[in-house]
Design an enzyme around this catalytic site. Structure first.
Site, PDB file in Angstrom:
ATOM      1  N   HIS A 138     -53.169  69.086  46.719  1.00 33.85           N
ATOM      2  CA  HIS A 138     -52.463  68.471  45.584  1.00 33.85           C
ATOM      3  C   HIS A 138     -50.955  68.321  45.788  1.00 33.85           C
ATOM      4  CE1 HIS A 138     -56.234  68.540  43.618  1.00 33.85           C
ATOM      5  NE2 HIS A 138     -56.171  69.698  43.008  1.00 33.85           N
ATOM      6  N   HIS A 211     -55.113  65.336  36.668  1.00 34.30           N
ATOM      7  CA  HIS A 211     -55.963  66.518  36.793  1.00 34.30           C
ATOM      8  C   HIS A 211     -56.301  67.150  35.441  1.00 34.30           C
ATOM      9  CE1 HIS A 211     -57.797  69.911  38.702  1.00 34.30           C
ATOM     10  NE2 HIS A 211     -57.303  69.641  39.893  1.00 34.30           N
ATOM     11  N   GLU A 349     -61.425  63.623  38.561  1.00 36.07           N
ATOM     12  CA  GLU A 349     -60.192  63.140  39.179  1.00 36.07           C
ATOM     13  C   GLU A 349     -60.517  61.909  40.007  1.00 36.07           C
ATOM     14  OE1 GLU A 349     -58.763  66.857  41.245  1.00 36.07           O
ATOM     15  OE2 GLU A 349     -60.378  67.575  39.975  1.00 36.07           O
TER      16      GLU A 349
END
Ligand code: BGC
Length: 386
Positions: A138, A211, A349
């Site tokens: 991420h 997210h 996501e």
């Protein structure tokens, strides 16, 4: 004139962004579309973050902070018209700064994992933070979820919040100055549309997503094992023990990964005979969406039987990461002092496949100067009787 001046100063004192946003709580429930801006708090570096609450004509609201572009809450109606928050989140900015597993956040530059934090582009190897069991996750240590974005509210029947951020060449190890624009629009039909756009001045890789952790019971009343999920995908992306794709795609047919028909999440989530379920600790995989091209396609439908809430996810992206909150363990205390336990939420996501920069057979995530990265995802909410 005097009256107008007095009214304007009162409006400014109330912290309203525009006339349209000066809605009291009462007027809000009378469903006037608009945006309300309030100060959200101070970051450790002294900068101030704001909270923007978008209301549409149907009574839905979306609260978003420019810290990390985080969706702090999303209220949607159940089958009796009761609006409740369907996301996990914190009570204050301090909670987000202290750290959450990306609740509601904008994720970048690269959503999901890059193996061993390394990739090679045009013959040059780049090193990134290995912030997740030896892999990059991420966007690294200070990803887009932890920076302050510049916010511009856009009033109208479908209020929007435009967020911009320029990520400097070399930030978190990625090449190129990357100019990013993300626009959240609360549409009339109880849909939250997210438009992502990015340009670069050097070749780089990009994979942006949001997210948000969803629990359609409203207020995260229980885990999500009874949610009914459909994923419009005939194949998924198998992973190794460190959650990095093997590079192959696997048909879902005959596996616990088959969500092509509405399926109760908990039915096969603990099937320990399945290696992929074991590696993911449940579902934590990318599903390859059916259909090709850049047009919007239905990625997922989620139905929660007790509230009747329904969420449909549409995207231009090629895949969706379906994550069932396997790593939630009650250690993060969320809204109203509530500990978020294992599988208290699910994430959808929308993104490119994980580790694409190291996988020659996956669709490319390379962005070059002169090109514009553009994707759209829409989360649409409704309810049904049964
Ligand atoms: C990943 C999970 C991770 C979660 C929170 C998901 O996108 O696939 O493995 O635990 O994000 O970081």
């Amino acid at each position: 004139m005097k009256f107008l001046t007095q009214f304007l100063s009162l409006a400014l004192l109330a912290g309203c962004v525009t006339m349209n946003s000066c809605t009291s709580k009462k007027e809000t429930t009378e469903q006037k579309p608009g945006i309300e801006k309030t100060a959200y708090g101070q970051l450790p570096d002294g900068q101030t973050a704001d909270l923007y609450t978008l209301h549409n004509a149907d009574g839905m609201s979306a609260s978003i902070t420019n810290y990390g572009g985080i969706i702090v809450s999303l209220t949607t109606p159940d089958r009796n018209g009761k609006f409740e928050d369907v996301t996990l989140g914190m009570d204050s900015l301090a909670g987000y700064v202290k750290g959450t597993p990306y609740f509601g956040a904008l994720v970048g530059r690269y959503g999901n994992r890059i193996a061993k934090g390394k990739f090679t582009l045009d013959g040059k190897t780049y090193s990134l933070a290995t912030n997740n069991f030896g892999n990059h996750l991420h966007g690294g240590l200070k990803g887009f979820d932890k920076v302050l974005w510049t916010a511009t509210p856009v009033e109208g029947d479908e209020p929007a919040l435009k967020l911009t951020y320029t990520s400097k060449d070399g930030e978190e190890g990625y090449p190129g100055n990357l100019t990013v624009e993300v626009t959240y629009t609360l549409q009339k039909d109880n849909a939250l549309k997210i438009d992502y756009q990015a340009t670069t001045d050097k070749p780089t890789v990009v994979n942006l997503t949001n997210h948000t952790y969803f629990n359609l019971t409203g207020g995260a009343k229980r885990d999500i094992l009874d949610h009914v999920v459909t994923l419009y995908a005939d194949k998924f992306i198998p992973i190794d023990q460190t959650l990095i794709p093997t590079g192959k795609l696997q048909p879902v047919a005959g596996t616990p990964f088959d969500f092509t028909k509405p399926t109760v999440v908990g039915t096969r989530i603990n099937d320990s005979t399945d290696t992929q379920i074991k590696y993911g600790g449940g579902y934590d995989h990318g599903w390859v969406l059916n259909g090709t091209g850049d047009s919007l396609k239905l990625a997922a439908t989620v139905y929660e039987p007790t509230s009747g809430r329904v969420m449909e996810v549409r995207t231009t992206q090629p895949a969706v990461q379906f994550y069932t909150g396997n790593f939630l363990d009650g250690s993060v205390t969320g809204r109203e002092g509530f500990p978020y336990k294992k599988r208290y939420a699910l994430c959808l996501e929308t993104e490119h496949y994980p580790d694409s920069p190291n996988q020659p057979n996956f669709p490319t995530t390379v962005l070059r100067p002169g090109e514009t990265y553009k994707t759209t995802t829409i989360y649409q909410f409704s309810s049904k009787k049964e």
